[in-house]
Scaffold this active site. Structure first.
Site, PDB file in Angstrom:
ATOM      1  N   GLY A  82       1.846   5.025  -0.383  1.00 37.51           N
ATOM      2  CA  GLY A  82       1.185   6.336  -0.569  1.00 37.51           C
ATOM      3  C   GLY A  82       2.269   7.295  -0.967  1.00 37.51           C
ATOM      4  O   GLY A  82       2.239   7.678  -2.106  1.00 37.51           O
ATOM      5  N   ARG A  83       2.964   7.802  -0.117  1.00 40.40           N
ATOM      6  CA  ARG A  83       3.873   8.776  -0.081  1.00 40.40           C
ATOM      7  C   ARG A  83       4.788   8.601  -1.614  1.00 40.40           C
ATOM      8  O   ARG A  83       5.154   9.277  -2.300  1.00 40.40           O
ATOM      9  CB  ARG A  83       4.908   8.829   0.986  1.00 40.40           C
ATOM     10  N   TYR A 124       5.327  18.078  11.883  1.00 37.03           N
ATOM     11  CA  TYR A 124       6.327  16.951  12.043  1.00 37.03           C
ATOM     12  C   TYR A 124       7.851  17.798  11.920  1.00 37.03           C
ATOM     13  O   TYR A 124       8.727  16.802  11.814  1.00 37.03           O
ATOM     14  CB  TYR A 124       6.294  16.023  10.949  1.00 37.03           C
ATOM     15  N   GLU A 182       0.789  -1.178  -0.211  1.00 30.33           N
ATOM     16  CA  GLU A 182       0.034   0.083   0.064  1.00 30.33           C
ATOM     17  C   GLU A 182       0.788   1.229   0.189  1.00 30.33           C
ATOM     18  O   GLU A 182       0.860   1.969   0.784  1.00 30.33           O
ATOM     19  CB  GLU A 182      -0.869  -0.040   1.230  1.00 30.33           C
ATOM     20  N   TYR A 231       0.354  14.204   1.073  1.00 31.05           N
ATOM     21  CA  TYR A 231       0.139  14.621   2.450  1.00 31.05           C
ATOM     22  C   TYR A 231       0.182  16.124   2.238  1.00 31.05           C
ATOM     23  O   TYR A 231       0.759  16.846   3.593  1.00 31.05           O
ATOM     24  CB  TYR A 231       1.132  13.972   3.599  1.00 31.05           C
ATOM     25  N   CYS A 259      -1.653  33.764  10.644  1.00 30.52           N
ATOM     26  CA  CYS A 259      -1.562  34.182  11.852  1.00 30.52           C
ATOM     27  C   CYS A 259      -0.824  33.310  12.845  1.00 30.52           C
ATOM     28  O   CYS A 259      -1.779  33.025  13.749  1.00 30.52           O
ATOM     29  CB  CYS A 259      -2.648  35.030  12.228  1.00 30.52           C
ATOM     30  N   GLU A 260       0.272  32.807  12.911  1.00 30.52           N
ATOM     31  CA  GLU A 260       0.800  31.694  13.451  1.00 30.52           C
ATOM     32  C   GLU A 260       2.135  31.790  13.335  1.00 30.52           C
ATOM     33  O   GLU A 260       2.840  31.746  12.320  1.00 30.52           O
ATOM     34  CB  GLU A 260       0.073  30.603  12.806  1.00 30.52           C
TER      35      GLU A 260
HETATM   36  C1  LIG Z   1      -0.813   5.593   5.700  1.00 33.46           C
HETATM   37  C2  LIG Z   1      -0.668   4.283   5.366  1.00 33.46           C
HETATM   38  C3  LIG Z   1      -0.140   3.672   4.017  1.00 33.46           C
HETATM   39  C4  LIG Z   1       0.589   4.525   3.283  1.00 33.46           C
HETATM   40  O1  LIG Z   1       1.942   5.075   3.916  1.00 33.46           O
HETATM   41  P1  LIG Z   1       3.071   5.855   3.081  1.00 33.46           P
HETATM   42  O2  LIG Z   1       4.036   6.239   4.037  1.00 33.46           O
HETATM   43  O3  LIG Z   1       2.237   7.084   2.650  1.00 33.46           O
HETATM   44  O4  LIG Z   1       3.544   4.740   2.001  1.00 33.46           O
HETATM   45  C5  LIG Z   1      -0.614   2.341   3.900  1.00 33.46           C
HETATM   46  N1  LIG Z   1      -1.153   1.628   4.824  1.00 33.46           N
HETATM   47  C6  LIG Z   1      -1.701   2.005   5.747  1.00 33.46           C
HETATM   48  C7  LIG Z   1      -2.627   0.934   6.715  1.00 33.46           C
HETATM   49  C8  LIG Z   1      -1.521   3.258   6.283  1.00 33.46           C
HETATM   50  O5  LIG Z   1      -2.095   3.988   7.397  1.00 33.46           O
END
Ligand SMILES: *Cc1c(COP(=O)(O)O)cnc(C)c1O
Length: 443
Positions: A292-293, A334, A290, A390, A361-362
């Site tokens: 994402g990033r 972060y 999975e 993100y 404003c921060e």
């Molecule tokens: C956030 C997340 C991802 C993706 O994470 P990346 O660091 O963006 O690759 C995959 N699986 C689960 C369950 C997540 O919570």
């Protein structure tokens, strides 16, 4: 200067991405602007798919859409043969509106509401990743109400936690997610799932962290999952058909960060699966990951216009841009680091150290501390790299700042995929109750 994907400095000295001059993009779409290098997104998707094909194992690469969930991105994921993770009704709706094939959608989350579960059941998504006992009961009951049987994975917490370079292997992991492997909750959840007649248990899921630069954590997770699979088979005569190893593959935001090429992560995982499961004479499961990033992160660049500056001699020079924590909250959340250049003077020599502030404003609204730049002026364009993951996904309307537009660039063409929010968008959900209309303050 490190340029990602198709980015380069053209002969006018301007940043160019996907064959599009950044100064033209700013003129056409305004700033701040999120620019996505479509070729790089597709390249990342193909790196995952090709690496799995080379392994010979059955697989699914599920794009974790939370990193950047917009309809055009779902369309690309679909074209590249990916599956899709969603974690809310909003992400599910985005995928459905984009025409993403429902059977390739997986639903995550530690607190899915009954409404969200019902929506996902009605659309017929491919798999629920069940996080806890309440959800097991609820999903079984709601599926029963609809006369459906649904595929599930159980999210287990394997006791491996990976932070970029550190791995902590603990018996009892402190996490809000999933069934703990070490304390017996995962074993109990399997037993429970088998008693629930509307659930089809395909296997287990584990996600060990994010921005991971080494393969050791994934190997450890495979090892723990395989041991668990073997013990469940011995005890219950149940074989997992699917093992999902989550995401977390790292990317290079700044100098000194050295993620592995995608195929190395995939190969480490598939090799570990082959050896652990074959050693136990266990039928090789289908492997899901999975990312994402790593699918979208380095394909994104945010383009800002520089406005004011404040020089405190001997202390620091601030330059302010027309966005900030509203379009990129990661530095504030972060302490994330980013690299940036002047997009309209890409070859100018670096002459000063500045800190890039947003317009909220921060005091914490800072994007980059101590960035080397040419002498910059009001009206120059600042390009911040690696903002594809993100950023838009976490953007807010703090200070009622409008969320920027998103464009995909490829082969010299730029296509709007998310419109810039309008001032009317800002108030479109506001309601003034009738009794307040009587107030002299409101018309
Ligand atoms: C956030 C997340 C991802 C993706 O994470 P990346 O660091 O963006 O690759 C995959 N699986 C689960 C369950 C997540 O919570």
């Amino acid at each position: 200067m490190y340029l990602h994907g198709t980015s380069r400095i053209n002969d006018k000295g301007h940043l160019e991405i996907g064959g599009c001059d950044a100064t033209d993009l700013a003129a056409q779409f305004g700033t701040p602007l999120y620019i996505m290098d479509e070729a790089l997104v597709r390249q990342r998707a193909r790196e995952y798919v090709e690496a799995f094909k080379a392994s010979g194992l059955p697989f699914q690469v599920a794009y974790a859409s939370k990193a950047f969930s917009v309809m055009a991105m779902c369309a690309i994921a679909e074209q590249e043969g990916l599956s899709l993770d969603v974690v809310s009704d909003g992400e599910l709706h985005t995928a459905l509106q984009a025409g993403f094939p429902v059977e390739r959608i997986h639903f995550h989350g530690n607190n899915k509401t009954p409404d969200e579960i019902n929506m996902a059941l009605e659309t017929g998504i491919g798999c629920f990743v069940v996080d806890n006992f309440l959800e097991l009961e609820l999903l079984n009951a709601l599926a029963g109400d609809k006369g459906k049987k649904v595929n599930i994975l159980l999210r287990i917490t394997p006791g491996v936690e990976a932070h970029t370079h550190d791995y902590i292997s603990t018996g009892q992991q402190d996490s809000k997610f999933g069934f703990d492997l070490g304390n017996g909750a995962a074993r109990e959840a399997i037993g429970k799932a088998l008693t629930l007649s509307n659930l089809i248990l395909l296997g287990v899921h584990s996600h060990i962290g994010s921005q991971i630069f080494e393969v050791e954590g994934f190997r450890m997770a495979v090892d723990k999952v395989a041991q668990f699979a073997v013990s469940i088979r011995e005890e219950l005569d149940l074989t997992f058909k699917v093992v999902n190893l989550g995401g977390g593959f790292g990317i290079r935001y700044v100098e000194g960060e050295t993620p592995l090429p995608i195929h190395q992560y995939v190969q480490a995982i598939t090799d570990a699966v082959k050896s652990n499961f074959s050693d136990a004479n266990y039928p090789l499961p289908e492997i899901w990951v999975e990312p994402g990033r790593s699918m979208v992160g380095d394909a994104g660049t945010t383009l800002y216009t520089i406005g004011t500056s404040k020089n405190i001699p001997g202390v620091r020079k601030y330059i302010a841009v027309d966005g900030g924590m509203t379009d990129n909250p990661r530095p504030a959340l972060y302490q994330s680091q980013y690299e940036a250049i002047l997009a309209n003077r890409g070859n100018a020599p670096l002459e000063e150290t500045v800190s890039v502030a947003g317009k909220c404003c921060e005091s914490g609204d800072m994007l980059i501390w101590d960035l080397e730049l040419p002498q910059s002026e009001s009206g120059d364009l600042l390009a911040v790299f690696c903002t594809g993951a993100y950023n838009y996904a976490m953007a807010s309307n703090y200070n009622r700042i409008r969320r920027p537009a998103v464009v995909f660039v490829k082969d010299g063409e730029a296509d709007l995929v998310v419109k810039r929010e309008s001032l009317d968008n800002i108030v479109c959900n506001d309601v003034i109750p009738a009794r307040l209309h009587k107030s002299p303050l409101a018309k």
